[in-house]
Write a protein that holds these residues in place. Structure first.
Motif, PDB file in Angstrom:
ATOM      1  N   HIS A 155       0.826  -1.214   0.000  1.00 54.40           N
ATOM      2  CA  HIS A 155       0.000   0.000   0.000  1.00 54.40           C
ATOM      3  C   HIS A 155       0.854   1.256   0.000  1.00 54.40           C
ATOM      4  O   HIS A 155       0.630   2.179  -0.804  1.00 54.40           O
ATOM      5  N   TYR A 156       1.851   1.304   0.897  1.00 56.07           N
ATOM      6  CA  TYR A 156       2.686   2.495   0.989  1.00 56.07           C
ATOM      7  C   TYR A 156       3.522   2.679  -0.268  1.00 56.07           C
ATOM      8  O   TYR A 156       3.752   3.805  -0.717  1.00 56.07           O
ATOM      9  N   TYR A 157       3.977   1.580  -0.829  1.00 59.34           N
ATOM     10  CA  TYR A 157       4.741   1.655  -2.072  1.00 59.34           C
ATOM     11  C   TYR A 157       3.865   2.252  -3.181  1.00 59.34           C
ATOM     12  O   TYR A 157       4.301   3.131  -3.935  1.00 59.34           O
ATOM     13  N   LYS A 158       2.643   1.782  -3.274  1.00 54.05           N
ATOM     14  CA  LYS A 158       1.715   2.273  -4.295  1.00 54.05           C
ATOM     15  C   LYS A 158       1.401   3.749  -4.073  1.00 54.05           C
ATOM     16  O   LYS A 158       1.407   4.546  -5.018  1.00 54.05           O
ATOM     17  N   GLN A 159       1.143   4.128  -2.815  1.00 54.67           N
ATOM     18  CA  GLN A 159       0.820   5.514  -2.509  1.00 54.67           C
ATOM     19  C   GLN A 159       1.974   6.450  -2.842  1.00 54.67           C
ATOM     20  O   GLN A 159       1.778   7.511  -3.441  1.00 54.67           O
ATOM     21  N   LEU A 315      12.043   1.951   2.257  1.00 54.06           N
ATOM     22  CA  LEU A 315      10.980   0.961   2.331  1.00 54.06           C
ATOM     23  C   LEU A 315      11.386  -0.336   1.618  1.00 54.06           C
ATOM     24  O   LEU A 315      11.147  -1.442   2.116  1.00 54.06           O
ATOM     25  N   ASN A 316      12.029  -0.187   0.465  1.00 53.22           N
ATOM     26  CA  ASN A 316      12.493  -1.362  -0.288  1.00 53.22           C
ATOM     27  C   ASN A 316      13.568  -2.130   0.480  1.00 53.22           C
ATOM     28  O   ASN A 316      13.572  -3.362   0.499  1.00 53.22           O
ATOM     29  N   LYS A 317      14.489  -1.392   1.099  1.00 55.23           N
ATOM     30  CA  LYS A 317      15.544  -2.042   1.887  1.00 55.23           C
ATOM     31  C   LYS A 317      14.952  -2.863   3.023  1.00 55.23           C
ATOM     32  O   LYS A 317      15.397  -3.984   3.310  1.00 55.23           O
ATOM     33  N   LEU A 318      13.945  -2.292   3.682  1.00 53.24           N
ATOM     34  CA  LEU A 318      13.337  -2.992   4.808  1.00 53.24           C
ATOM     35  C   LEU A 318      12.615  -4.250   4.339  1.00 53.24           C
ATOM     36  O   LEU A 318      12.762  -5.319   4.941  1.00 53.24           O
ATOM     37  N   ALA A 319      11.838  -4.145   3.257  1.00 55.10           N
ATOM     38  CA  ALA A 319      11.127  -5.314   2.732  1.00 55.10           C
ATOM     39  C   ALA A 319      12.115  -6.392   2.302  1.00 55.10           C
ATOM     40  O   ALA A 319      11.935  -7.579   2.597  1.00 55.10           O
ATOM     41  N   ARG A 320      13.168  -5.972   1.624  1.00 57.93           N
ATOM     42  CA  ARG A 320      14.180  -6.920   1.139  1.00 57.93           C
ATOM     43  C   ARG A 320      14.908  -7.567   2.315  1.00 57.93           C
ATOM     44  O   ARG A 320      15.167  -8.780   2.311  1.00 57.93           O
ATOM     45  N   GLY A 321      15.240  -6.747   3.325  1.00 54.13           N
ATOM     46  CA  GLY A 321      15.948  -7.281   4.488  1.00 54.13           C
ATOM     47  C   GLY A 321      15.098  -8.270   5.269  1.00 54.13           C
ATOM     48  O   GLY A 321      15.593  -9.328   5.710  1.00 54.13           O
ATOM     49  N   LEU A 322      13.815  -7.960   5.448  1.00 53.66           N
ATOM     50  CA  LEU A 322      12.904  -8.873   6.145  1.00 53.66           C
ATOM     51  C   LEU A 322      12.780 -10.194   5.395  1.00 53.66           C
ATOM     52  O   LEU A 322      12.876 -11.279   5.991  1.00 53.66           O
ATOM     53  N   ALA A 323      12.564 -10.105   4.088  1.00 52.08           N
ATOM     54  CA  ALA A 323      12.380 -11.321   3.286  1.00 52.08           C
ATOM     55  C   ALA A 323      13.626 -12.190   3.328  1.00 52.08           C
ATOM     56  O   ALA A 323      13.539 -13.421   3.520  1.00 52.08           O
TER      57      ALA A 323
END
Length: 507
Positions: A155-159, A315-323
């Motif tokens: 959602h935040y990425y899209k916004q 935001l991308n770094k966090l998503a990538r790091g979590l995954a």
């Protein structure tokens, strides 16, 4: 007594009539935006020159009265120039402040309702999972919180991506508005120049042009110059935008270099009808104003140049790091067997895009495509909490252990996961960075408002119309008119006496 005095008195009447009319014009425009009060500038006429052979030999020649030299505007060019410099910065930080506040509202971090709240809930469910990895209820809770987390990232990425596109389109629309201003300034230049060829001042048209220069300076930092022949030029970064009656339109060329999101239609502003030496139009040089605010919000991708791309990068770094972190641990564990489904290992929690060779490519993962694998979406027993294989083929099936679930739980509190911080710490840092930048922008904007307000007050004290002052001016010139009329009456009476009361007629 001669008719010379009548001419002197007549000049006084003409000046007083003009001044009274001008005072009325000022009063009528007391509330007109951009209007500059005007004053009659009168100069004394020299005494008549009785040159010639039979000129009388006498002293004490009287001047011939006065005439109107010009109708001048009361305006300070220095304050105008200073104001237009400040308008550019105020336009920039006004736009930047508004947009950063909107982005803060997108994240909605008040009382943990934003992305930090969903991350915290996901971590809490992982902690519960480590205590009881067998419970279907707890596994379902992990699944739902993980889904909520990925949907929040999406959602935040899209916004943010959509708002980045809005900034891009705003840049284009603002450039069209600027072009309209430039064309109107050029049109006024032509009208002013033509009107003033006759010796009169085109004060009211100059007011309208000054208003346009004020508005233009809000959009970009400009330089302008009017030469002795009243020809005005306007430039930005040393490149001409208006040259007397000609203007150069701004064109929004597609850059083909999207920032972070890879958007192919980002615009760069160029000056139409110019050539940079390579056959391409000259790119507009601007470092302030609304145009620059749109550009830096659209393209800013560093801690010293914070824009939407920088927020997306975090935001991308966090998503990538979590995954990557959770998948690495999760793949080592074993799932709980149920029915005909045996215990499995190598199961990923989060989906990872594949490269051309079919291998996981975490560099291609971002907040927009961050999602759970179909394995854990379709079967909550696919969450791997055990560190060893669970055999359900024996009469007393094993339940496994919680060692892998504990490893997953350890990730929630681990440090040095992303740039020297844990996941929650990294996110808080990114959100705090946004808040600090928004506050900084607001502070600068408030300061600019104070500076602009001071300069506008100073300009108004010089150029603004005071109705009370105009009434005083009107009364002064009314008295002047009456006095000049009395002079004419006195001369008329003297001439009447001279003509009708002297010589043979008067005997």
């Amino acid at each position: 007594m001669s008719f010379y005095g009548l001419e002197i008195a007549k000049s006084a009447i003409f000046i007083s009539q003009k001044a009274v009319n001008l005072a009325g014009h000022n009063i009528a425009n007391a509330s007109t935006a951009g209007y500059t009060r005007q004053r009659v500038t009168a100069v004394a006429l020299d005494a008549a020159d009785f040159s010639g052979r039979y000129a009388p030999l006498q002293k004490g020649g009287v001047g011939a009265g006065a005439h109107i030299k010009a109708v001048d505007q009361l305006r300070n060019a220095y304050i105008d120039r200073a104001l237009r410099q400040e308008y550019s910065d105020m336009g920039r930080f006004s736009t930047r402040t508004d947009e950063l506040e909107y982005i803060e509202a997108i994240f909605n971090e008040v009382r943990g309702r934003g992305i930090s709240g969903t991350l915290s809930e996901f971590f809490d469910s992982i902690q519960e999972f480590s205590k009881d990895p067998v419970s279907k209820e707890i596994r379902t809770n992990v699944q739902q919180n993980a889904l909520k987390l990925t949907e929040s990232f999406n959602h935040y990425y899209k916004q943010l991506s959509e708002h980045q596109a809005v900034m891009n389109e705003s840049l284009k629309m603002a450039s069209l508005h600027v072009t309209g201003i430039l064309s109107t300034i050029a049109a006024y230049n032509k009208s002013i120049y033509s009107y003033e060829l006759g010796g009169e001042k085109a004060n009211d048209m100059r007011d309208k042009r000054n208003l346009l220069l004020d508005e233009l300076s809000e959009y970009l930092d400009i330089e302008y110059y009017e030469d002795s022949s009243a020809k005005l030029t306007v430039s930005a970064g040393g490149d001409l935008l208006v040259s007397h009656t000609d203007f150069f339109a701004l064109t929004a060329a597609q850059d083909q270099q999207g920032v972070v999101t890879g958007t192919p239609d980002f615009y760069r502003l160029c000056i139409e009808g110019t050539d940079d030496g390579t056959g391409s139009p000259i790119e507009l040089k601007y470092t302030s104003g609304r145009l620059y605010a749109y550009k830096e919000l659209r393209d800013g991708n560093s801690p010293t140049d914070i824009g939407i791309p920088h927020l997306l990068t975090s935001l991308n770094k966090l998503a990538r790091g979590l995954a990557e972190a959770f998948n690495s641990v999760h793949e080592d564990g074993y799932t709980i067997p149920h029915g005909a489904v045996a215990s499995q290992t190598g199961v990923r929690m989060f989906e990872v895009p594949l490269d051309a060779f079919g291998q996981p490519d975490y560099s291609a993962l971002n907040a927009g495509n961050f999602r759970l694998t179909s394995d854990v979406i379709n079967d909550v027993y696919k969450f791997a909490g055990s560190s060893n294989f669970i055999d359900n083929s024996i009469s007393s099936p094993e339940l496994g252990n919680n060692l892998n679930a504990l490893r997953l739980a350890a990730l929630t509190n681990a440090e040095n996961m992303l740039e020297g911080a844990g996941f929650e710490g990294f996110l808080k840092g990114a959100v705090l960075e946004l808040a600090i930048e928004s506050s900084r922008s607001q502070s600068i904007f408030t300061g600019q408002q104070a500076v602009v307000g001071n300069l506008e007050t100073r300009r108004e004290s010089i150029s603004g119309v005071s109705v009370d002052e105009e009434m005083v001016v009107m009364m002064r010139y009314q008295h002047m008119f009456a006095a000049a009329s009395r002079v004419i009456t006195a001369i008329d009476e003297a001439l009447e006496k001279l003509i009708n009361g002297t010589g043979l007629v008067g005997r």
